[in-house]
Every structure is written in structure tokens, then in C-alpha cells.
Design an enzyme around this catalytic site. Structure first.
Site, mmCIF file in Angstrom:
data_model
loop_
_atom_site.group_PDB
_atom_site.id
_atom_site.type_symbol
_atom_site.label_atom_id
_atom_site.label_comp_id
_atom_site.label_asym_id
_atom_site.label_seq_id
_atom_site.Cartn_x
_atom_site.Cartn_y
_atom_site.Cartn_z
ATOM 1 N N LEU A 1 0.831 -1.146 0.092
ATOM 2 C CA LEU A 1 0.182 -0.044 -0.139
ATOM 3 C C LEU A 1 0.868 1.123 0.180
ATOM 4 C CD1 LEU A 1 -2.751 -0.973 2.803
ATOM 5 C CD2 LEU A 1 -3.053 -1.295 0.274
ATOM 6 N N ASP A 2 0.546 2.359 -0.459
ATOM 7 C CA ASP A 2 1.267 3.727 -0.592
ATOM 8 C C ASP A 2 1.174 4.080 0.836
ATOM 9 O OD1 ASP A 2 1.136 3.722 -3.235
ATOM 10 O OD2 ASP A 2 -0.715 4.737 -3.471
ATOM 11 N N ARG A 3 2.358 4.772 0.985
ATOM 12 C CA ARG A 3 3.001 5.234 2.356
ATOM 13 C C ARG A 3 1.571 5.884 3.215
ATOM 14 N NH1 ARG A 3 5.663 10.087 1.309
ATOM 15 N NH2 ARG A 3 3.665 11.085 1.533
ATOM 16 N N THR B 1 -1.610 5.381 2.607
ATOM 17 C CA THR B 1 -2.936 4.487 2.582
ATOM 18 C C THR B 1 -2.780 3.752 3.763
ATOM 19 O OG1 THR B 1 -2.888 4.727 0.010
ATOM 20 C CG2 THR B 1 -4.248 2.800 1.150
ATOM 21 N N ARG C 1 -6.019 6.859 -7.126
ATOM 22 C CA ARG C 1 -5.780 8.156 -6.734
ATOM 23 C C ARG C 1 -5.755 8.968 -8.206
ATOM 24 N NH1 ARG C 1 -0.374 7.860 -3.633
ATOM 25 N NH2 ARG C 1 -0.280 10.266 -3.719
#
EC number: 5.4.99.-
Length: 344
Positions: free
Chosen positions: A132-134, A136, A278
Site C-alpha cells: 500500500l502507498d505510504r 494509505t 488516486r
């Protein structure tokens, strides 16, 4: 599937024909200005060399914001010591990642369990099956042996894992309840992820990569406090409006109360491209709150946000060892609960 340019979609037609929502506090956004890189990219495209992205570049000011957030996340990740476990057996663990922590920090943050007990010879070999993105939050799967890791990574790669996400957005209120958007995805000249037209899928990009396809299904759960939170839908049988991206997204730099609606959406990614949800939220006109890279507001109602409001809500897949179907749900983040509490 209807090949519908976004600029002529019912959402924008509705925006022109329906009364605007009640005035809301203005949002502060980092507006993307055309950079020299995009100008040169357009010139290359004019000669037939590269396709032109249809979403805007990163705002110049986002670099400083992202650097500050990265430094904060590095400190948080170094101190992170206990990941909430949603499920665990001898082969894998499903954990709930908080926002603002890097994924790799979870590998050393499983609480006292099979992941941390025993000597070096018997300790499991931990792998991240998904990332997951930082900023998220939500569900991640950690496997405990190479064989299970290979099976689950393959399941994620082949899109056999069903995922849902929640996103809190600030932007234009959509006229639709459910939609599927299909587009191209790739890196522009300076490495930024961008949306491309579907007709550009397969074409070469600077650096040797190519435009790949990506698709996401969305459903609107609430707009400005009106709506109803519900369980995820079965999009396999639901009929939804479909958009195939062929043109540039609408201009989001103009002022207007209609662009300041608060929108809670659920996303069902059909592919697994980097920053997919996003990017699609930005293109559809309602960027995620706090997402400075993709036109999101950085301040709302007097509050500066240190990350974007995106949450990995659920995961469903076939257990790689038992063969049984399993579904896991993450507790809702505070921003989702706050919005849901205002819904009529």
C-alpha cells in the site's frame, strides 16, 4: 462498453444543468502548472514519438510537501512496533496498516506470534504479498514461507484477489451512483504516474516503459452528508455506466462552490496499477482529500492534512493452502466514521 470522453459525460452535463450544492468553505489545492517537461513531451508526441498524458502533472509545490511527509513517515516507521492483526494462521497474517507508515515496517511489527517466536532456524520467512502507498491505511497480507508467498503474489498479480477501498474526496459531485472507468496508465518523461487515453495502451513511453491499461469501478456512498453507507456491491452482475478515457480531464483550476463537495466513494480496482485509484479520482473530478500529487486539497475547514484519505477496506481470495474462500474487513478509519456519522 460506451466509449465516452469524460468532457462530454453525463457528470459534466449535470454540472451545467443542475443547481450547485450549498456553499462550502474554499479548499486550498496545489495547482499544477504546465512544466517544461510536459511541453517537451507534447512536442515529442506531436512528432509521433510519445503519447500525451490526459491528466495534469504533479504540482511544483507538492515536492516539498511530499518530502516533509516522507521524513515524518520514516520516523514513524522506525518507531512502529505493533501491527494490529486481523487474522493469523501458520501460513499467513492479515494486518491493518496505519496511514503514514511504510509497508516494510510491518514485517518487524507483528506482535508475539509465530512471526517472532523461536530460534533463527524455525522463524518464518516473512514476505509482503501486497503493498500500500505510504499514506494509505488498511489491509495487507504477510506470508510466512516462500511457497505461500509465491501463490499469493501470483493471485494478486493475476487480479484474483478482490479488493475494495474507501476514499474521502473533495471535488465535483458526480451525477452517477456507480461507474466503471477504463484508461491507460504510465510514467511521463520525469517519472510521474499519469492517466493516458485507452487508445495509447501499448505505446512506448520515455524511459522504455509502455502505456498499460487500468480500470476501476466506483460507487458513491455519500455527498455532503447525504447518502447511506452500505456493504460492497457485486459489480459482476450490476450494470454500471462505463467511461473509456480518450481526452484530457476537466480543468480543476477554476473557482466555484460545486467543486468543493465532500464525497465518500468506494473503489473496486480491476487492475493493480500504481496510484490507480488516486489517478482515477483525480481524472473524474473529485481528487482524494490530502492527495497533493493528484490535485487533492491540502487544507480543509481550517485543518492541514498530512496524508491522503484512502483506506484498503477489504480483501477476498482463496486461501493458498486450505483452498477455502476467505474475506477480511478492516475497521473504518476515523475520517470515514466521521463522514458516515453526518449522513442523513
Amino acid at each position: 462498453m460506451t466509449r465516452l470522453p469524460l468532457l462530454h459525460s453525463p457528470r459534466f452535463a449535470a454540472a451545467l444543468t443542475t443547481p450547485p450544492p450549498p456553499p462550502l468553505p474554499p479548499a486550498r489545492r496545489l495547482v499544477a502548472a504546465a512544466a517544461g517537461g510536459d511541453l517537451s513531451l507534447a512536442m515529442s508526441a506531436a512528432t509521433g514519438e510519445y503519447p500525451v498524458p490526459v491528466s495534469p502533472p504533479y504540482p511544483a509545490a507538492s515536492k516539498d510537501v511530499e518530502l516533509r511527509r516522507a521524513m515524518t513517515a520514516s520516523a514513524r516507521s522506525a518507531a512502529y512496533s505493533s501491527a494490529p492483526v486481523v487474522f493469523e494462521d501458520e501460513w499467513l497474517a492479515v494486518v491493518d496498516k496505519p496511514a503514514g507508515v511504510y509497508c516494510d515496517a510491518l514485517l518487524s511489527a507483528l506482535p508475539s506470534s509465530a512471526a517472532t517466536l523461536g530460534d533463527e532456524a524455525t522463524k518464518p520467512n516473512l514476505h509482503l504479498a501486497n503493498r500500500l502507498d505510504r499514506d494509505t491505511s488498511g489491509l495487507m497480507v504477510i506470508t510466512k514461507c516462500n511457497k505461500v508467498a509465491g501463490k499469493l503474489v501470483k493471485a494478486f498479480t493475476e487480479h484474483k484477489v478482490k479488493k475494495t477501498y474507501l476514499a474521502l474526496c473533495i471535488g465535483y459531485p458526480p451525477a452517477w451512483e456507480k461507474i466503471k472507468i477504463c484508461s491507460g496508465h504510465g510514467r511521463s518523461k520525469h517519472g510521474a504516474w499519469r492517466v493516458y487515453a485507452m487508445s495509447d495502451v501499448g505505446r512506448s513511453l520515455p524511459g522504455g516503459s509502455v502505456v498499460r491499461d487500468m480500470s476501476t469501478r466506483f460507487e458513491v456512498l455519500g455527498i455532503n452528508g447525504k447518502g447511506q453507507f452500505r456493504e460492497p456491491s457485486n459489480f459482476e452482475v450490476d450494470e454500471t455506466e462505463s467511461i473509456t478515457v480518450q481526452e484530457k480531464a476537466a480543468d480543476l483550476t477554476s473557482d466555484g462552490d460545486e467543486k468543493n463537495s465532500i464525497i465518500l466513494v468506494r473503489a473496486y480496482p480491476q487492475s493493480g496499477r500504481t496510484h490507480q485509484i488516486r489517478l482515477h479520482c483525480q481524472y473524474l473530478g473529485f481528487p482524494i482529500r490530502g492527495d497533493v500529487k493528484y490535485s487533492g486539497v491540502i487544507e480543509w475547514n481550517g485543518v492541514d492534512y498530512d496524508g491522503h484519505a484512502l483506506h484498503a477496506e477489504s480483501l477476498s481470495f482463496v486461501h493458498p493452502v486450505t483452498g477455502l474462500p476467505v474475506t477480511f474487513r478492516s475497521p473504518l478509519p476515523s475520517w470515514a466514521n466521521e463522514f458516515i456519522s453526518t449522513m442523513a
